[in-house]
Design an enzyme around this catalytic site. Structure first.
Site, mmCIF file in Angstrom:
data_model
loop_
_atom_site.group_PDB
_atom_site.id
_atom_site.type_symbol
_atom_site.label_atom_id
_atom_site.label_comp_id
_atom_site.label_asym_id
_atom_site.label_seq_id
_atom_site.Cartn_x
_atom_site.Cartn_y
_atom_site.Cartn_z
ATOM 1 N N CYS C 173 25.769 38.012 48.708
ATOM 2 C CA CYS C 173 25.949 38.410 47.304
ATOM 3 C C CYS C 173 24.748 39.158 46.731
ATOM 4 C CB CYS C 173 26.262 37.185 46.463
ATOM 5 S SG CYS C 173 27.585 36.204 47.199
ATOM 6 N N HIS C 306 23.471 37.104 37.283
ATOM 7 C CA HIS C 306 24.366 36.896 38.422
ATOM 8 C C HIS C 306 25.629 36.211 37.887
ATOM 9 C CE1 HIS C 306 25.507 36.758 42.554
ATOM 10 N NE2 HIS C 306 25.513 35.444 42.621
ATOM 11 N N HIS C 343 33.516 38.443 40.965
ATOM 12 C CA HIS C 343 32.368 38.524 41.866
ATOM 13 C C HIS C 343 32.700 39.500 42.995
ATOM 14 C CE1 HIS C 343 28.888 37.725 44.068
ATOM 15 N NE2 HIS C 343 28.854 36.412 44.056
#
Lengths: 109, 402, 417
Positions: C173, C306, C343
Site C-alpha cells: 500500500c 492514509h 483503497h
C-alpha cells in the site's frame, strides 16, 4: 446474524476427543507450530504475548480453524480478546458459539 | 562519495553460503536437478525438466521454527541470506539500533506458491476459507518486510520487480537511497522461488532450456535454466565502512538503469543501439569510458532473444573484441540472486572455470564466454542485466582491497 | 557508525522538482476531470463488485472502474495493446493523460518510469489459473502474459517509447509513494530529467478475499476517522504525475501544477500486517520527508491521510502525526481520499497525490462522503459538513502505510494561479 453452515459429518473423531483436545490440535495445525505436540499446551497456558507468542493474525487464523473444526461462524465483533487467553477460555468461547448457532438453527416459532 | 559492498550472503541450488557458490563457479558446474511435471501446470509431454532448487534442510540450521513459522519460501530464503550477509559484514545489533538501515530486494515473481495456495482455497472452499497467513505472505514485499522484522531495520523498505533485471535494479535503488542520504546502510539483493505454475508458464512460453543449464551465448542455445535462492549484499558509504573498520569486498562505481521500449510484454526487443547509448551516457556521468572496463559479467542466460540483445549491446558499447565475458548464469541459473553473488565474486578476484553448456560461437552474436583459463584480477567490472519486457540495469564494480 | 540520518552528499540544496502533468483512472472514471467531479460531488464511488462473485465475503462493495477501457485505448499501436492487463491499461491511460497535460511528446523519450503496483495483472493471472485448474492445464499461454507485477510500468514505457530508468516498486500500500521517492532521488541525482511516477492497481480475488480474511473490510462504504468506522473498502485505478527538474521545466516553458518538495520512507519492523500502535514508524517517514524538503512541521497545512478506516490504522496514524505535529495536528486539514474511491493499494499514493493537487487547484478540501460521529481518539479535521478552504499554494503531506511495515511520506506544494 449467525448462520449455521451446511452440516458436515464429524468423521474420524472419537468420543473421547474433548473440546480442549480438539482446540489444541487446531492451534498446532492451523498455526503451523513445528515441534509442539497438542498435548504439551496447558489448559491455562497463555497463548498470546509471553506464552506461545501468538499475535492478532494468529487469532484470525485460529478462528478460521475453530470455525472449520466446530462448524461455527464467528462475527468480528465477537472476537473478544479475553476469549483467546487460553485453551480454557477458548473452550468456553466455542461452547458459547455452538449454543448460539443452535439457537438460530431452531428458532422459536 | 563512494559506496562499497562489505558483506555478502547467498543461498541457492549450490548450497548455503558463498563458498559453495564460489566452488561451483570455479569448477563450472550447474546444480539444477530434474523436476517431475506437475499436473495442471506442465504440459503432458515427456521431456525432462530442470530446476535449481534449494534444499529446505540446508536452511533449517539458519532459522528457528518460531521465526519461520509463518514464512513463505522466499521469506525464508531472504532472511537466511540477509543473516549471512550481516555476519559476513561483521554487523552487530549496535550497527542497526537507532540507525537508518534500508532493505531493497528484487524479485521477478514474488511469493507465487503461497499465492497459488490462497487461490486454491478461494476456488475450492470459497473466500470464507482464505487464510490470513497466506495472504499476509502473498504480497510481493513480504520478504523485504520479514528481513526488516528479523533485524529491526527501520530504513526504507523497498521491493523492486523487473524480471531478469530485478536484482541489479534493487542494488541500484539501494545505491540511490544511500547516495541521497535516505539511509546509512542498505541490505540489497534478490530472492525468488520458482513455483510449479511459474515453471510451467515459462515452459509454455518456450523460455526454458531443454538441458539442465542455459547455454549462454552459444549458437545452439534454446532457453535459460531457472533457479531458486536469495542473495543479499551489505552496502554502505566508504566513510562509515572505514569508521567501523569493515572489510571492503568491492566498490560500486555506478549503478545504471534504462529501458528498451522495443521489447514486447513477454520477451526482449532489438533496441541494442539505443540501449547502448543509455549505457554509454551513464558511464560518462560516472566519469568512466568503455575503455576502463576490463571484465564483463554478462546476464546472458541461454535465451535466444535475450542473449542476442545482450551481445549486440556489449559490442555496441565495448567494441567487437570486448574484455573477458563471464556468463555465470550458466552455473547459477536465471533468477534467485545467484547472478548477483557471482558478479560480486568476480570483482573480488574469485576463480571462474569454463562456461558449462558452451560449444560454439553464434556468428550473429560474435561473443565467446570465458573458457576457464586463469584470468588476471579485474579492476573495473561491468555487470549487465536485460529483462524481458524491456527493463535494463547495470553496475560497475571495482575491486576492493587486494 | 555515527553518521547523521541525513548526510547529504552536498550541502547545497538539491535541484527543485516540479509537477508538470497529472493523469489518473479512478472509480469515478477515466481522467483527472472525472476524478475532480467525483470528489466535488461528495458521493462515494462504491457499488457492487462485478469483476468476480462477491458471495462469501463480508462486503459486496468495491470502487470498481466501470468505464470501458477498449475505446479509450483504441488509438494505441497494436503492439502496445497486446497483453495489457486491466491494471496495465489503467497505467497507460493515466500516463497518456499526464504526458499530454505536461505537453510532452513521446519523442522526448528520455523519461524514466517509477510505478508502484501491488498486484499488477493478478486479476488476469487468476483467470488463467482458474482455467488451468478447470481444464487440467489447457489454457492459452497468452492469457498469462499480462499478469506480471512489472506489467504496468513496462507497458507505460513501451507505449510512449521511454528509455529512462524503469522501476516497479511493489511495496504493497506504500508502493506509489515509495515510487515517488525513488523518482525524486533519481531526478535530483541527474539520472533523468523527467519521470512518470505514481501507481496502478486493479481489483482481484486475491486482495478482495485476503482483506476479507483479515476482517479488515467494512460491509458498508468505508468511513475514515469516524468513530464507527469498521474497515476499508477496496478500489482500483491509477494515478500518475509527470515530475520534472526545475531546469528542464523552465527550459521548455512547462506549466507547473505544483512543487514536489520531498519524500521519506521507513519501516516499522514491528509486524507484517498491523501498524505500530504508537505510529512511530510513520512519524519517522514524515520527519525524513520534512528534512528532505528542508521544511518544518509548521510549514505543513494539510494531510492526505492514509485513512483506510480500519479501527487500528486511523488511530495509529493519528498518534504518529501527533508525534510530529503536536497539538497543531488538530488544525491540519485532512483529506481522507479513500472515503471517495476506496483503497487503491499500490496505486493509493498516486491517486491521492492527484487528489491533493486537485484540492490545491480548487482552493478547498471538498466535502467528504459519509456521515457518522467523529472519533475523539483521532479527531481529524476534515470537510465533514462543509468544505474547508485551502490556499492554492498550501503544502500538503501525503502518507501511506503498508504490509511489511513500509511507511512513506511525500510533500507537495501548490502554486498560485
Amino acid at each position: 446474524m449467525i448462520m449455521r453452515r451446511a452440516e458436515r459429518p464429524n468423521n474420524e473423531m472419537s468420543k473421547a476427543d474433548t473440546v480442549h483436545a480438539r482446540i489444541k490440535r487446531v492451534i498446532v495445525e492451523s498455526l503451523m507450530i513445528e515441534g509442539l505436540a497438542p498435548e504439551e499446551i496447558g489448559d491455562e497456558q497463555a497463548l498470546f504475548g509471553e506464552g506461545l507468542g501468538l499475535d492478532s493474525v494468529d487469532a484470525l487464523e485460529l478462528v478460521l480453524g475453530l470455525e472449520n473444526e466446530f462448524d461455527i461462524k464467528v462475527k468480528s465483533d465477537q472476537m473478544d480478546k479475553s476469549a483467546f487467553a487460553s485453551v480454557n477460555t477458548l473452550a468456553e468461547f466455542v461452547e458459547r458459539q455452538k449454543r448460539a448457532a443452535e439457537a438460530v438453527a431452531t428458532p422459536d416459532e | 562519495m563512494s559506496i562499497v559492498i562489505t558483506g555478502i550472503g547467498t543461498v541457492g541450488p549450490h548450497g548455503v553460503g558463498t563458498a559453495a557458490l564460489a566452488a561451483a563457479l570455479a569448477d563450472g558446474t550447474n546444480a539444477a536437478t530434474e523436476l517431475e511435471p506437475v499436473p495442471d501446470f506442465h504440459s503432458p509431454s515427456a521431456h525432462p525438466r530442470y530446476l535449481g532448487r534449494v534444499d529446505p534442510a540446508a536452511l533449517a540450521p539458519h532459522l528457528d521454527p518460531r521465526t519461520s513459522r509463518r514464512m513463505s519460501l522466499p521469506s525464508r530464503l531472504a532472511v537466511v541470506a540477509a543473516r549471512l550477509a550481516r555476519a559476513d559484514a561483521g554487523l552487530e545489533a549496535e550497527h542497526f539500533e537507532g540507525h537508518d538501515v534500508a532493505v531493497c530486494l528484487g524479485t521477478a515473481f514474488g511469493p507465487t506458491d503461497f499465492t497459488i495456495r490462497l487461490l486454491d482455497q478461494i476456488r475450492d472452499k470459497g473466500p470464507e476459507a482464505a487464510s490470513p497467513f497466506l495472504f499476509m505472505e502473498s504480497v510481493a514485499n513480504a520478504h523485504a518486510g520479514q528481513v526488516a522484522l528479523d533485524a529491526q531495520l527501520v530504513g526504507p523498505n523497498a521491493t523492486i520487480v523487473q524480471r531478469e533485471a530485478s536484482a541489479l535494479s534493487a542494488v541500484a535503488q539501494g545505491v540511490s537511497y544511500l547516495a541521497s542520504g535516505r539511509c546509512e546502510l542498505a541490505l540489497v539483493g534478490a530472492v525468488d522461488e520458482i513455483a510449479p505454475m511459474t515453471h510451467g508458464a515459462l515452459e509454455r512460453f518456450g523460455a526454458l532450456s531443454s538441458g539442465p543449464c542455459g547455454r549462454a551465448l552459444d549458437a545452439a542455445r534454446d532457453g535459460y535454466a531457472v533457479s531458486e535462492g536469495a542473495t543479499v549484499l551489505v552496502l554502505e558509504r566508504d566513510d562509515t565502512a572505514h569508521a567501523r573498520g569493515a572489510r571492503v569486498l568491492a566498490r560500486v562505481r555506478t549503478a545504471l538503469r534504462g529501458n528498451d521500449p522495443t521489447a514486447s510484454a513477454v520477451t526482449w526487443g532489438d533496441g541494442a543501439e539505443r540501449l547502448g547509448l543509455t549505457l554509454r551516457l551513464g558511464l560518462e556521468r560516472a566519469g568512466l569510458t568503455p575503455f576502463a572496463i576490463d571484465r564483463v559479467v554478462s546476464g546472458a542466460s541461454g535465451s535466444r532473444r535475450g542473449d542476442r540483445l545482450e551481445a549486440l549491446l556489449l559490442r555496441q558499447v565495448l567494441g567487437d573484441t570486448p574484455p573477458s565475458v563471464l556468463t555465470p548464469k550458466a552455473v547459477t541459473g536465471e533468477f534467485g540472486g545467484g547472478f548477483l553473488a557471482a558478479a560480486v565474486l568476480a570483482a573480488t578476484g574469485a576463480d571462474f572455470g569454463p562456461t558449462p553448456g558452451f560449444e560454439s560461437v553464434d556468428p550473429e552474436l560474435g561473443l565467446r564466454p570465458h573458457d576457464g583459463r586463469p584470468l588476471e584480477r579485474a579492476r573495473t567490472v561491468l555487470v549487465s542485466s536485460l529483462a524481458a519486457g524491456g527493463a535494463a540495469a547495470w553496475l560497475v564494480l571495482e575491486a576492493g582491497e587486494a | 557508525m555515527s553518521a547523521p540520518v541525513h548526510a547529504s552528499a552536498s550541502l547545497a540544496p538539491p535541484a527543485r522538482v516540479f509537477v508538470t502533468g497529472l493523469g489518473c483512472v479512478t472509480p469515478f472514471g477515466i481522467g483527472v476531470e472525472a476524478f475532480a467531479r467525483g470528489l466535488a460531488s461528495a458521493r462515494a464511488a462504491f457499488d457492487d463488485v462485478t469483476l468476480f462473485p462477491s458471495a462469501g465475503h463480508r462486503t459486496r462493495l468495491a470502487g470498481e472502474v466501470r468505464a470501458e477501457l477498449g475505446p479509450a485505448l483504441a488509438d494505441l499501436a497494436p503492439r502496445v495493446k497486446r497483453h495489457l492487463s486491466r491494471t496495465d491499461a489503467f497505467a497507460v491511460l493515466a500516463a497518456r493523460e499526464a504526458l499530454s497535460d505536461a505537453a510532452l511528446a513521446p519523442e522526448d523519450g528520455e523519461a524514466g518510469v517509477f510505478l508502484g503496483s501491488s498486484t499488477g495483472g493478478m486479476f488476469e493471472g487468476e483467470e488463467f489459473f482458474w482455467r488451468l485448474r478447470a481444464t487440467g492445464g489447457r489454457a492459452r499461454v497468452s492469457d498469462i502474459a499480462s499478469q506480471q507485477h512489472n506489467g504496468p510500468a513496462d507497458a507505460v514505457a513501451r507505449a510512449f517509447g521511454l528509455h529512462g530508468p524503469l522501476v516497479t516498486m511493489s511495496s504493497a500500500c506504500s508502493a506509489a509513494s515509495m515510487a515517488f521517492e525513488a523518482a525524486l532521488a533519481s531526478l535530483r541525482a541527474g539520472e533523468t530529467d523527467v519521470a512518470l511516477a505514481g501507481g496502478a492497481d486493479g481489483l482481484c480475488r486475491l486482495t478482495y478475499a485476503g482483506f476479507n480474511a483479515l476482517r479488515a473490510v467494512d460491509e458498508a462504504p468505508c468511513r475514515p476517522f469516524r468513530a464507527d468506522r469498521a474497515g476499508l473498502s477496496l478500489g482500483e485505478g491509477a494515478g500518475l504525475l509527470v515530475l520534472e527538474t526545475e531546469a528542464h521545466a523552465r527550459a521548455r516553458g512547462a506549466r507547473v501544477h505544483g512543487e514536489f518538495l520531498g519524500a521519506g520512507s521507513s519501516c516499522d519492523a514491528h509486524h507484517m500486517t498491523a501498524p505500530k500502535e504508537d505510529g512511530s514508524g510513520l512519524a519517522l517517514a514524515v520527519e525524513k520527508a520534512l528534512a528532505d524538503a528542508r521544511i518544518g512541521p509548521a510549514d505543513v497545512d494539510a494531510v492526505n491521510a492514509h485513512g483506510t478506516a480500519t479501527p487500528l490504522n486511523d488511530a495509529a496514524e493519528w498518534r504518529g502525526l501527533t508525534a510530529v505535529f503536536g497539538e497543531r495536528v488538530r488544525e491540519l486539514v485532512f483529506l481522507p481520499t479513500k472515503a471517495s474511491i476506496g483503497h487503491l493499494l499500490g496505486a493509493a499514493g498516486g491517486a491521492e497525490a492527484v487528489a491533493s493537487l486537485l484540492a490545491l487547484r480548487a482552493g478547498c478540501a471538498t466535502r467528504v462522503p459519509g456521515e457518522g460521529p467523529l472519533d475523539p481518539d483521532c479527531p481529524a479535521r476534515f470537510a465533514d459538513a462543509a468544505e474547508l478552504p485551502l490556499a492554492h499554494d498550501a503544502t500538503i503531506l501525503s502518507v501511506n502505510l503498508a504490509f511489511g511495515g513500509a511507511n512513506a511520506a511525500v510533500l507537495l506544494r501548490g502554486v498560485r494561479p
